[in-house]
Structures are given as structure tokens and as C-alpha cells.
Motif scaffolding. Structure first.
Motif, PDB file in Angstrom:
ATOM      1  N   TYR A   1       8.118   0.557  10.461  1.00  0.00           N
ATOM      2  CA  TYR A   1       6.998  -0.203   9.929  1.00  0.00           C
ATOM      3  C   TYR A   1       7.499  -1.334   9.047  1.00  0.00           C
ATOM      4  CZ  TYR A   1       4.390   3.915  11.387  1.00  0.00           C
ATOM      5  OH  TYR A   1       3.866   4.949  12.116  1.00  0.00           O
ATOM      6  N   PHE A   2       6.871  -2.492   9.213  1.00  0.00           N
ATOM      7  CA  PHE A   2       7.121  -3.640   8.352  1.00  0.00           C
ATOM      8  C   PHE A   2       5.777  -4.061   7.774  1.00  0.00           C
ATOM      9  CE2 PHE A   2      10.363  -3.509  11.569  1.00  0.00           C
ATOM     10  CZ  PHE A   2      11.540  -3.761  10.872  1.00  0.00           C
ATOM     11  N   LEU A   3       5.681  -4.054   6.463  1.00  0.00           N
ATOM     12  CA  LEU A   3       4.412  -4.330   5.795  1.00  0.00           C
ATOM     13  C   LEU A   3       4.591  -5.500   4.836  1.00  0.00           C
ATOM     14  CD1 LEU A   3       4.958  -0.877   5.510  1.00  0.00           C
ATOM     15  CD2 LEU A   3       2.482  -1.110   5.605  1.00  0.00           C
ATOM     16  N   LEU A   4       3.739  -6.508   4.978  1.00  0.00           N
ATOM     17  CA  LEU A   4       3.800  -7.669   4.102  1.00  0.00           C
ATOM     18  C   LEU A   4       2.645  -7.610   3.111  1.00  0.00           C
ATOM     19  CD1 LEU A   4       4.682 -11.291   5.017  1.00  0.00           C
ATOM     20  CD2 LEU A   4       2.664 -10.856   3.618  1.00  0.00           C
ATOM     21  N   TYR A   5       3.005  -7.473   1.832  1.00  0.00           N
ATOM     22  CA  TYR A   5       2.014  -7.351   0.765  1.00  0.00           C
ATOM     23  C   TYR A   5       1.982  -8.621  -0.084  1.00  0.00           C
ATOM     24  CZ  TYR A   5       1.159  -2.288   1.214  1.00  0.00           C
ATOM     25  OH  TYR A   5       0.783  -1.027   1.651  1.00  0.00           O
ATOM     26  N   ASP A   6       0.795  -8.953  -0.543  1.00  0.00           N
ATOM     27  CA  ASP A   6       0.606  -9.912  -1.624  1.00  0.00           C
ATOM     28  C   ASP A   6       0.109  -9.089  -2.806  1.00  0.00           C
ATOM     29  OD1 ASP A   6       0.123 -11.977  -3.329  1.00  0.00           O
ATOM     30  OD2 ASP A   6      -1.579 -12.812  -2.226  1.00  0.00           O
ATOM     31  N   GLU A   7       1.045  -8.776  -3.699  1.00  0.00           N
ATOM     32  CA  GLU A   7       0.796  -7.815  -4.779  1.00  0.00           C
ATOM     33  C   GLU A   7       0.399  -6.476  -4.153  1.00  0.00           C
ATOM     34  OE1 GLU A   7      -1.905  -9.630  -7.543  1.00  0.00           O
ATOM     35  OE2 GLU A   7      -0.399 -11.031  -8.270  1.00  0.00           O
ATOM     36  N   GLU A   8      -0.838  -5.998  -4.308  1.00  0.00           N
ATOM     37  CA  GLU A   8      -1.220  -4.693  -3.756  1.00  0.00           C
ATOM     38  C   GLU A   8      -2.051  -4.805  -2.486  1.00  0.00           C
ATOM     39  OE1 GLU A   8      -3.137  -2.399  -6.751  1.00  0.00           O
ATOM     40  OE2 GLU A   8      -1.383  -2.291  -8.060  1.00  0.00           O
ATOM     41  N   THR A   9      -2.190  -6.031  -1.970  1.00  0.00           N
ATOM     42  CA  THR A   9      -3.011  -6.245  -0.784  1.00  0.00           C
ATOM     43  C   THR A   9      -2.133  -6.417   0.450  1.00  0.00           C
ATOM     44  OG1 THR A   9      -4.713  -7.348  -2.111  1.00  0.00           O
ATOM     45  CG2 THR A   9      -4.794  -7.674   0.270  1.00  0.00           C
ATOM     46  N   LEU A  10      -2.335  -5.578   1.456  1.00  0.00           N
ATOM     47  CA  LEU A  10      -1.591  -5.673   2.706  1.00  0.00           C
ATOM     48  C   LEU A  10      -2.213  -6.767   3.564  1.00  0.00           C
ATOM     49  CD1 LEU A  10       0.640  -4.505   4.540  1.00  0.00           C
ATOM     50  CD2 LEU A  10      -1.087  -2.950   5.481  1.00  0.00           C
ATOM     51  N   LEU A  11      -1.422  -7.786   3.891  1.00  0.00           N
ATOM     52  CA  LEU A  11      -1.918  -8.911   4.676  1.00  0.00           C
ATOM     53  C   LEU A  11      -1.488  -8.844   6.136  1.00  0.00           C
ATOM     54  CD1 LEU A  11      -1.347 -11.890   2.207  1.00  0.00           C
ATOM     55  CD2 LEU A  11      -3.362 -10.416   2.461  1.00  0.00           C
ATOM     56  N   SER A  12      -0.336  -8.232   6.403  1.00  0.00           N
ATOM     57  CA  SER A  12       0.156  -8.169   7.775  1.00  0.00           C
ATOM     58  C   SER A  12       1.011  -6.921   7.949  1.00  0.00           C
ATOM     59  CB  SER A  12       0.970  -9.420   8.099  1.00  0.00           C
ATOM     60  OG  SER A  12       1.305  -9.473   9.476  1.00  0.00           O
TER      61      SER A  12
ATOM     62  N   LEU B   1       3.482  -4.756  11.012  1.00  0.00           N
ATOM     63  CA  LEU B   1       4.128  -4.694  12.315  1.00  0.00           C
ATOM     64  C   LEU B   1       4.703  -3.299  12.496  1.00  0.00           C
ATOM     65  CD1 LEU B   1       5.420  -5.944  14.902  1.00  0.00           C
ATOM     66  CD2 LEU B   1       7.362  -6.604  13.471  1.00  0.00           C
ATOM     67  N   CYS B   2       4.418  -2.701  13.640  1.00  0.00           N
ATOM     68  CA  CYS B   2       4.933  -1.368  13.959  1.00  0.00           C
ATOM     69  C   CYS B   2       5.716  -1.469  15.264  1.00  0.00           C
ATOM     70  CB  CYS B   2       3.776  -0.390  14.095  1.00  0.00           C
ATOM     71  SG  CYS B   2       4.276   1.269  14.538  1.00  0.00           S
ATOM     72  N   ALA B   3       6.915  -0.891  15.310  1.00  0.00           N
ATOM     73  CA  ALA B   3       7.756  -0.973  16.509  1.00  0.00           C
ATOM     74  C   ALA B   3       8.439   0.361  16.764  1.00  0.00           C
ATOM     75  CB  ALA B   3       8.802  -2.074  16.346  1.00  0.00           C
ATOM     76  N   PHE B   4       8.633   0.679  18.042  1.00  0.00           N
ATOM     77  CA  PHE B   4       9.410   1.868  18.380  1.00  0.00           C
ATOM     78  C   PHE B   4      10.293   1.584  19.588  1.00  0.00           C
ATOM     79  CE2 PHE B   4       5.362   2.327  20.590  1.00  0.00           C
ATOM     80  CZ  PHE B   4       5.727   2.697  21.875  1.00  0.00           C
ATOM     81  N   PHE B   5      11.456   2.220  19.594  1.00  0.00           N
ATOM     82  CA  PHE B   5      12.451   2.031  20.644  1.00  0.00           C
ATOM     83  C   PHE B   5      12.048   2.835  21.868  1.00  0.00           C
ATOM     84  CE2 PHE B   5      16.952   2.418  22.260  1.00  0.00           C
ATOM     85  CZ  PHE B   5      17.149   1.058  22.446  1.00  0.00           C
ATOM     86  N   THR B   6      12.018   2.214  23.044  1.00  0.00           N
ATOM     87  CA  THR B   6      11.562   2.879  24.256  1.00  0.00           C
ATOM     88  C   THR B   6      12.733   3.315  25.130  1.00  0.00           C
ATOM     89  OG1 THR B   6      11.447   0.972  25.739  1.00  0.00           O
ATOM     90  CG2 THR B   6       9.621   1.268  24.185  1.00  0.00           C
ATOM     91  N   GLU B   7      12.412   4.093  26.139  1.00  0.00           N
ATOM     92  CA  GLU B   7      13.436   4.568  27.067  1.00  0.00           C
ATOM     93  C   GLU B   7      14.013   3.427  27.898  1.00  0.00           C
ATOM     94  OE1 GLU B   7      10.303   5.951  30.580  1.00  0.00           O
ATOM     95  OE2 GLU B   7      11.384   7.467  29.410  1.00  0.00           O
TER      96      GLU B   7
END
Length: 255
Positions: free
Chosen positions: A42-53, A55-61
Motif C-alpha cells: 500500500y502507498f498512501l498519500l496524506y495531507d496532514e491527516e487527510t488521505l488524498l490518494s 495505490l494498492c499493488a500485488f505481485f502476480t504469478e
């Protein structure tokens, strides 16, 4: 702005991601969700305590990364999601990034086009209502496999289940079924290579529907749904013959 990278988001971070997801789903009129699984990054971009964006990624077969993400409608076209992508690329190296998207979400399509991501293929979600009796007569037309039988690894009360199709006692195919909140998910349906193109797929699907959903406990599901590649025309034709209808299409882009 603060970017957080984690394999184990806190409950607060999960709640923030789900809240952002629902805001975007409502705004864009889409049904896609984040895959909240243990092997995700998970990659989470916060502006102080507010999540603005997010991204979730997982490695596949297939040795690539499947990615899903959301950016708040009021904070798009500011480079936030691109920043998360760049952070992911710092650790993925040359691996492809795969994005399943709903074509109706123009903001997502514009973002992928700006990244020079390439269209790959479409995948369809198909559904079969289970509120009425399932009719499999069309599946049985022109096929006769009297020695075909079905072995179910667990009772209809338990999921996920694995089913094995036997012809004269020899395994010729398999399928799986899992229970989700909004219905039963049918997946992994496969006929062994030497037995394909003989009408066995129709016979096996018919046998599964007639056997499993005849059980009273299986009738608690309101619908049966599956995912199938838009490139797999024979499978789409087979499912339509069984009564499945395409209810949603996802496009896959590669970056």
C-alpha cells in the motif's frame, strides 16, 4: 504531503482507504474496490491527516504487479497518483504494472493515457440470477456423456469448494466456488486439454449447475457470477448459453 509505504496498514489507514474508495466509487459510478489482502503493498498519500490518494499493488504469478488506486475527486490532476506510481516503480524495477479499470471512469482513462499506458485486453463480469430455477437444457443440446460425474470436495454449506469432473472415473476437468457477500463466485473452470472441443465443457457446466444448486442450502445465493477474458470467445458463448449475462466490463492497461 506525506507518502506512506506499508505491507500492513493500520486499522486507521484501512478505514481511510475504504472511505476514499467509497467517495470515488460514488463520484465515478464504478464498482471497483481495493484488494485488501495480506500480500498487497500500500502507498498512501496524506495531507496532514487527510488521505488524498491511495495505490494498492500485488505481485502476480505472471511476474508483474496488478495495481488499483483512488484519488479524491477534488484533488485530481495534481500529480498525487503519479507520485505514488513513481514510488512503486522505485522498488519494482522492470516489472510491468497492470491496471484494471472501468472505461466509464474518464478521469482514470485520462490518467493512464497521460502515463502512456497501453490497452491490453478486456475482462467481463457475468452474472446468473439464482432466484429462479436454473435452466440448463440449452447446455445439453448435442452432448451426451452418460458416464460423466461430479465430485464435490465439501458440502454446499461450506465454501470455498473444489469440484472435480470425472468421465469413466478419470478426472477430465475442475472448477471452484466461493461465497462472497453479494453472491457465489464461480472460478477455475477448466477442461483437461485432451478432452476439449468435444462438448464436454457444456456437459460439465450443466452437471455442476444441476447438482450443486439443487441443494437447498445452495439456494441462499441470489446470483452466481464469474470473470472471463474478452479474448475467450468460446467461454463467453458457453456461459451465455447457460444464462449468464455480461454486467460489467473491465479494461486492462499495461505500464
Amino acid at each position: 504531503m506525506n507518502v506512506i509505504r506499508t505491507n500492513a496498514p493500520s486499522q486507521t489507514q484501512k478505514n481511510d482507504a475504504i472511505t476514499l474508495q467509497e467517495v470515488c466509487r460514488s463520484h465515478d459510478h464504478i464498482s471497483l474496490t481495493l484488494p485488501m489482502e495480506e500480500d498487497c503493498i500500500y502507498f498512501l498519500l496524506y495531507d496532514e491527516e487527510t488521505l488524498l490518494s491511495v495505490l494498492c499493488a500485488f505481485f502476480t504469478e505472471n511476474m508483474d504487479y496488478e495495481c488499483s488506486g483512488f484519488t479524491h475527486p477534488g484533488h485530481r490532476q495534481k500529480g498525487y497518483f503519479t507520485k505514488l506510481i513513481e514510488t512503486l516503480l522505485d522498488e519494482t524495477g522492470d516489472s510491468d504494472l497492470i491496471f484494471p479499470v472501468d472505461e466509464s471512469c474518464k478521469d482514470t482513462i485520462h490518467a493512464l493515457q497521460a502515463m502512456d499506458a497501453s490497452f491490453w485486453y478486456q475482462e467481463h463480469i457475468m452474472e446468473l440470477p439464482l432466484t429462479q430455477s436454473i435452466k440448463t437444457s440449452r447446455l445439453k443440446e448435442g452432448s451426451s456423456f452418460d458416464a460423466l460425474s461430479l465430485s464435490i470436495a465439501s458440502s454446499p454449506e461450506e465454501t470455498p469448494i473444489q469440484c472435480v469432473f470425472l468421465l469413466d472415473g478419470k478426472q477430465v476437468g475442475s472448477c471452484c466456488l466461493d461465497a462472497l457477500e453479494h453472491g457465489a463466485y464461480f472460478y477455475g473452470f477448466e477442461i483437461s486439454e485432451p478432452y476439449r472441443n468435444q462438448g464436454l465443457g457444456s456437459a460439465c457446466l450443466s452437471l455442476f449447475l444441476d447438482t450443486y444448486f439443487a441443494h437447498p442450502n445452495a439456494r441462499r445465493y441470489k446470483k452466481l457470477f464469474l470473470q472471463v477474458s474478452g479474448l475467450n470467445k468460446p467461454a463467453i458463448s458457453l456461459y451465455k448459453k447457460a444464462g449468464f449475462q455480461i454486467t460489467e466490463s473491465l479494461s486492462y492497461y499495461v505500464y
